[in-house]
Structure formats: structure tokens, C-alpha cells
Enzyme design. Structure first.
Site, PDB file in Angstrom:
ATOM      1  N   ASP A  41       1.035  -1.037  -0.122  1.00 22.91           N
ATOM      2  CA  ASP A  41      -0.051  -0.015  -0.135  1.00 22.91           C
ATOM      3  C   ASP A  41       1.080   1.186   0.048  1.00 22.91           C
ATOM      4  O   ASP A  41       1.555   1.471   1.065  1.00 22.91           O
ATOM      5  CB  ASP A  41      -0.925   0.118   1.172  1.00 22.91           C
ATOM      6  CG  ASP A  41      -1.882   1.285   1.230  1.00 22.91           C
ATOM      7  OD1 ASP A  41      -1.494   2.384   1.001  1.00 22.91           O
ATOM      8  OD2 ASP A  41      -2.978   1.261   1.654  1.00 22.91           O
ATOM      9  N   HIS A  42       0.830   1.957  -1.256  1.00 20.42           N
ATOM     10  CA  HIS A  42       2.223   2.823  -1.141  1.00 20.42           C
ATOM     11  C   HIS A  42       2.007   4.180  -0.280  1.00 20.42           C
ATOM     12  O   HIS A  42       2.762   4.719   0.087  1.00 20.42           O
ATOM     13  CB  HIS A  42       2.200   3.505  -2.730  1.00 20.42           C
ATOM     14  CG  HIS A  42       1.180   4.392  -2.933  1.00 20.42           C
ATOM     15  ND1 HIS A  42       0.014   4.069  -3.401  1.00 20.42           N
ATOM     16  CD2 HIS A  42       1.140   5.695  -3.192  1.00 20.42           C
ATOM     17  CE1 HIS A  42      -0.766   5.329  -3.862  1.00 20.42           C
ATOM     18  NE2 HIS A  42      -0.015   6.126  -3.592  1.00 20.42           N
ATOM     19  N   HIS A  56      -5.836   2.588   1.572  1.00 14.81           N
ATOM     20  CA  HIS A  56      -5.123   3.954   2.061  1.00 14.81           C
ATOM     21  C   HIS A  56      -5.663   4.573   3.239  1.00 14.81           C
ATOM     22  O   HIS A  56      -5.124   4.930   4.225  1.00 14.81           O
ATOM     23  CB  HIS A  56      -4.883   5.169   1.188  1.00 14.81           C
ATOM     24  CG  HIS A  56      -4.496   4.534  -0.307  1.00 14.81           C
ATOM     25  ND1 HIS A  56      -3.328   3.414  -0.482  1.00 14.81           N
ATOM     26  CD2 HIS A  56      -4.674   5.013  -1.691  1.00 14.81           C
ATOM     27  CE1 HIS A  56      -3.099   3.231  -1.720  1.00 14.81           C
ATOM     28  NE2 HIS A  56      -3.942   4.069  -2.450  1.00 14.81           N
TER      29      HIS A  56
HETATM   30  C1  BG6 Z   1      -3.870   5.037  -6.008  1.00 13.77           C
HETATM   31  C2  BG6 Z   1      -5.482   5.027  -6.411  1.00 13.77           C
HETATM   32  O1  BG6 Z   1      -4.025   3.875  -5.009  1.00 13.77           O
HETATM   33  O2  BG6 Z   1      -3.817   6.210  -4.972  1.00 13.77           O
HETATM   34  C3  BG6 Z   1      -5.567   6.502  -7.285  1.00 13.77           C
HETATM   35  O3  BG6 Z   1      -5.759   4.145  -7.362  1.00 13.77           O
HETATM   36  C4  BG6 Z   1      -5.101   7.712  -6.447  1.00 13.77           C
HETATM   37  O4  BG6 Z   1      -6.879   6.835  -7.759  1.00 13.77           O
HETATM   38  C5  BG6 Z   1      -3.809   7.617  -5.620  1.00 13.77           C
HETATM   39  O5  BG6 Z   1      -4.961   8.855  -7.244  1.00 13.77           O
HETATM   40  C6  BG6 Z   1      -3.388   8.764  -4.826  1.00 13.77           C
HETATM   41  O6  BG6 Z   1      -1.975   8.299  -4.427  1.00 13.77           O
HETATM   42  P1  BG6 Z   1      -1.257   9.797  -4.007  1.00 13.77           P
HETATM   43  O7  BG6 Z   1       0.214   9.222  -3.422  1.00 13.77           O
HETATM   44  O8  BG6 Z   1      -1.078  10.548  -5.253  1.00 13.77           O
HETATM   45  O9  BG6 Z   1      -1.894  10.397  -2.725  1.00 13.77           O
END
Ligand code: BG6
Length: 522
Positions: free
Chosen positions: A208-209, A271
Site C-alpha cells: 500500500d504505497h 489507504h
Molecule cells: C491510488 C489510487 O492507489 O492512489 C488513485 O488508485 C489515487 O486513484 C492514488 O489517485 C493517490 O495516491 P497519492 O500518492 O497521489 O496520494
């Protein structure tokens, strides 16, 4: 995630400190053969290669390292290297160090093959043996699934059939699975089962990034490395918590995926609930992966289940209409590429969650996320209860605001605490002031895609920042009842909002009925 102790009293001291400059914080950098399935995709180009480049620049990669890209597009290694060379040069927001770039490109290989065809794995087996010998990677294979989710189980099972994921004492075999991990509880369970037919849970790294973001990791450090916050981190002192993940972008070119996912599935079970678990979990006894993940799973399991009436009362879905974002006119969601002109997919989701625990009973957690909102901001707002006595009667009521702690995850990363201070003058009047900490000011602005720590952790075998199967499943069990009710309501569930706003008015009403307001940025 490795916690090391540093003396940190001033940013300049920190920069001078040899500990700060030590490349791998004393951690091992095991030889690794990094295999990316989906090597021609966006994720590889925009995140994985830049993250590996950043890791190489900060000396976090081992010398015995190689990357093998696997994808269906026919190409040889030479052309793949040329493509990645161009990508690195064109996509980097900073000047590129030629030595590091060439170091990485010298270790880059390509295999073209259909993920469904057993012959691909035949070829893969041969290449792994060769590259392992050539680069001294000691049999440590890290497989990264950067493909469409439909291939995750297939690829892993084909690797298993060839004996390529057998983990031994002498070497490691790990698999990184990207999101989305299923699209509901039954599909997440069956993916877990499929993976477990050939892998042990300890070999699976569900990424989960958001957990790769320094500011998310810092929630744990902030709570547990500072003695002063823990005593007030509970229902006795906290009035409510808000978690906002707002994006100003629309769906861009991802309409086809987004139509099936929607804001709720795309952002909440992963997230937002990961952030919530860091904010709400009990202190683990140690920072061992299992100790941390046990506490996270416990708090997620304590989220109050919603019945259909709760869903009607405590959730809001929205979809963006035309409007203006950052001064530019933008199209409605239904006019985006690959989106049904009569789409009922939500691009905004808000909800009130309760946590059934001694610590949190009665403290609402308000969550919201959406696209095409007023501004891009991800933050956690902890609103404390007001002081019990109205001692300062001369102060206009709207100035006597409760203490608010804001953890800004992105952009403008930092933490601020607002409190009341005396406004200079002969009368005692109270105004609200902020104590503000900004990451960039203290720690500089290190190049980061958000994937560096996570990739480094998988290579080191540290699963702390990865989701365990139980956390993933409990995430879906929170979201599934909401999806069900929204789907049954059809168009009645979807509240329109103008692009560039803070979502539908119904989301404001969700808090207003509890006498509260979202913290919106102007
Ligand atoms: C991704 C979603 O996991 O996270 C996207 O699939 C979203 O829809 C993105 O835009 C948001 O990531 P960050 O790091 O730009 O907040």
C-alpha cells in the site's frame, strides 16, 4: 521499517551526523534479483525504476543486484535498456547522475512473454539461473506484480509450478502484490487462498504505497516515541478525528479501471484504513513486523460494523460535475474518457466510523476522499475536547477554538498544533495560534517516489509496512456493506458536486448533524 535511535535536536546537527549519512542505516542489503512482471507498465516506469534509481543514489542497493523486466510486449534487453534510459532522463524532476543511471542500466534485462503461457516461465527459469550466476544474487528472487490484478494469482501459481518461489534458509523468495487486492471480501479471500497454495504468508508483501510515505510512518514515531501525546490520545481528551485524502485531479486516463472501482474501493479499504490504523492502534510491545501488524489488525477489527440503516445515516457518495479546479475549467466525470455517460460510479466517499474499544468508544472518525476536489491534500485532524470552563467570557465564542493537531501527510508535509494564546492588550482575550513543524525545513527535500522504503524493506525481509491477509480482509468487510447499500440505491446514492468544491453538501451535513465541521483549506 527499522527504528534507529538518533540524537535529533537540530536539523544542521542531523545533517552533519555520520549516522544520518550512513547509507543503509546499518541494515543489510542482501543480494537481490528483482523481477518485475508488467515491466512496460506505468507503475514500473513512473515509480519502480525511479525508486530503484533513488535507492542506488543513496547507496541502499547491494552491489549484487539485477532487474529482470517481464512483459508481453516483444522487445530485447538492448531496446528495453534504451527505453528505460529515455524514461529516466525524461521523467526525472531532478538532474540525473550518469554513473548511477549506467550502473542501473547495466543490471537491467528483459524477457518478453505471455503471463498465461507456461513457456514464459520455462524461459524465465533459464534467465534467472543465468542472471543469478552473473550478478552473484545468491538465489534471492524478489517478484514484483506490477500487472493488472487479473494476473496476480496466475503468475504466482505458474512460478510455484516451476519451483521458483520455494523459500529456503539459504535464500529468499518474496512476492510483492500491488493493489487492488480483490474488489470485495470474497475476491480478496480467494486471492489470499490462491497465493497460499504456493506461498507462505511471510513471503507475501501486499503493498500500500501510502505506508511508504514518510509522513504516514511518522504517525507511529510521533505517537510512540514522544511521551507527551500518548496520555491524551484517547476518548477522554479527543473529540473526534478527521482523515481527508483529497485530490484535485480527475480520473485522467484510468476511466476503465475507475468505473469498476469508484472512490470507496479505490481508496478506503487500503489507504484511508491504513492511516486510520496508525492513528488508532494500541502501542505495540516492539517494532517487530508481527507486533505492529497485530495491533493494526486489532483496531481495524474493532471498527463498528454498519447495517443498512447505519450506511444511510453515516455515509455519503458523490460524483463530480463540471467546474473549475486551480483556475481551469474541467469536464464532469461522465464526460471523461472510458466513462459511461450515465455512470453511477462515485468519485467521492465520506463516512463516520466508530471504533469499539476502551480508547475510542464514542469518538467519531470522519473519513473522506474524492477526486476533483478543491485542492490536493492528505491530512489527519485530531480535534481535542474544549477546555471545561469558560473563563474568558470577554472572548468572542468563535475565537475560543479547541486544540487541533493536524498531521499533514501531503503536500506541505508537517505537523501543526493550534492552541489559544492571549491577544496582547489590556483585556484578556484569547486568539488561536499555531505551532508548526515542516518536514522540508528540518530534513530537506529528499527525492522520493514513496516506493523507496517499501522496496528496501522487501529486500531486507521487513514486512512491517505491508498488509497482512487479515488486515486486507477486514478492510473489505468494512467497505462491503456500504457498497451493497449504495448499489441498491442506484442514482439515489450519488450526490453531485462541482469540481473544485469540497464535495457534495451532504458530506458537510454528515458532520453538521454532530455539531462539527470538516477542516477545509481555502
Ligand atoms: C491510488 C489510487 O492507489 O492512489 C488513485 O488508485 C489515487 O486513484 C492514488 O489517485 C493517490 O495516491 P497519492 O500518492 O497521489 O496520494
Amino acid at each position: 521499517m527499522k527504528v534507529s535511535h538518533t540524537v535529533s535536536n537540530h536539523s544542521e546537527d542531523l545533517k552533519e551526523s555520520p549516522l544520518f549519512q550512513q547509507p543503509s542505516n546499518g541494515r543489510t542489503r542482501p543480494p537481490t534479483l528483482f523481477v518485475v512482471f508488467g515491466a512496460q507498465g506505468d507503475l514500473t516506469t513512473r515509480k519502480l525504476i525511479p525508486a530503484l534509481y533513488n535507492l542506488a543514489s543513496s547507496h541502499h542497493l547491494p552491489q549484487e543486484f539485477a532487474i529482470l523486466g517481464v512483459d508481453g510486449i516483444p522487445m530485447n534487453t538492448e531496446d528495453f535498456r534504451a527505453k528505460i534510459r529515455r524514461d529516466i532522463e525524461e521523467l526525472s524532476p531532478r538532474p540525473i547522475d550518469a554513473t548511477i543511471k549506467e550502473w542501473l542500466l547495466d543490471r537491467l534485462y528483459y524477457l518478453s512473454g505471455d503471463f498465461r503461457n507456461p513457456q514464459t516461465y520455462e524461459l524465465l527459469q533459464g534467465m534467472l539461473t543465468q542472471l543469478n550466476a552473473a550478478h552473484g544474487t545468491q538465489g534471492n528472487y524478489l517478484y514484483y506484480m506490477a500487472t493488472a490484478p487479473t494476473f496476480f494469482a496466475e503468475i504466482v501459481q505458474q512460478l510455484g509450478a516451476k519451483g521458483l518461489v520455494e523459500h529456503r534458509k539459504e535464500y529468499s523468495r518474496r512476492v510483492v502484490i500491488e493493489k487492488p487486492f480483490g474488489h470485495d471480501l470474497p475476491s480478496a479471500r480467494s486471492l489470499n487462498q490462491a497465493l497460499r497454495t504456493v506461498l507462505h504468508e511471510s513471503q507475501i508483501y501486499r503493498i500500500d504505497h501510502y505506508l511508504g510515505k514518510e509522513t504516514v510512518q511518522n504517525i507511529l514515531v510521533f505517537r510512540f516515541a514522544n511521551g507527551i501525546f500518548e496520555p491524551v490520545w484517547n476518548r477522554q481528551y479527543i473529540d473526534h478525528v478527521q482523515i481527508t485524502v483529497a485530490e484535485s485531479l480527475g480520473v485522467i486516463h484510468r476511466g476503465a479501471y475507475y468505473e469498476k472501482a469508484g472512490a470507496l474501493r479505490d481508496m478506503v479499504p487500503n489507504h484511508l484504513l491504513q492511516i486510520l490504523s496508525f492513528v488508532a492502534m494500541e502501542p505495540p510491545n516492539t517494532f517487530d513486523p508481527e507486533a505492529v501488524r497485530n495491533e493494526k489488525a486489532k483496531v481495524l477489527r474493532a471498527i463498528e460494523p454498519m447495517n443498512p440503516v447505519d450506511v444511510l445515516q453515516s455515509t455519503v457518495a458523490g460524483q463530480y460535475e463540471a467546474g473549475s479546479v486551480n483556475g481551469s475549467s474541467v469536464l464532469p466525470y461522465r464526460a471523461e474518457v472510458n466513462v459511461d455517460p450515465a455512470s453511477l460510479t462515485e468519485t467521492f466517499a465520506a463516512m463516520t466510523l466508530g471504533i469499539e474499544s476502551w480508547r475510542w468508544e464514542g469518538v467519531p472518525f470522519y473519513l473522506r476522499t474524492g477526486k476533483r476536489l478543491h485542492t490536493r491534500v492528505t491530512e489527519v485532524v485530531i480535534q481535542f475536547k474544549s477546555a471545561p470552563l469558560m473563563l474568558f467570557r470577554k472572548t468572542p465564542v468563535d475565537r475560543l477554538t479547541p486544540n487541533v493537531l493536524v498531521i499533514r501527510i501531503q503536500p506541505d508535509e508537517g505537523i501543526s498544533l493550534s492552541f489559544g494564546a492571549k491577544i496582547p492588550g489590556p483585556q484578556v482575550q484569547v486568539g488561536t495560534v499555531d505551532m508548526d513543524f515542516q518536514y522540508a525545513e528540518y530534513f530537506g527535500d529528499a527525492p522520493s517516489t514513496g516506493y523507496e522504503t517499501l522496496l528496501h524493506d522487501v529486500m531486507a525481509g521487513d514486512a512491517t509496512l505491508f498488509q497482512r491477509s487479515d488486515s486486507v480482509e477486514v478492510g473489505w468487510s468494512v467497505v462491503d456493506p456500504i457498497v451493497k447499500v449504495w448499489e441498491s440505491l442506484g442514482s439515489h446514492a450519488i450526490h453531485p458536486y462541482s469540481s473544485g468544491s469540497w464535495g457534495p453538501p451532504e458530506a458537510d451535513a454528515l458532520l453538521a448533524k454532530d455539531g462539527r465541521m470538516w477542516r477545509n483549506h481555502t
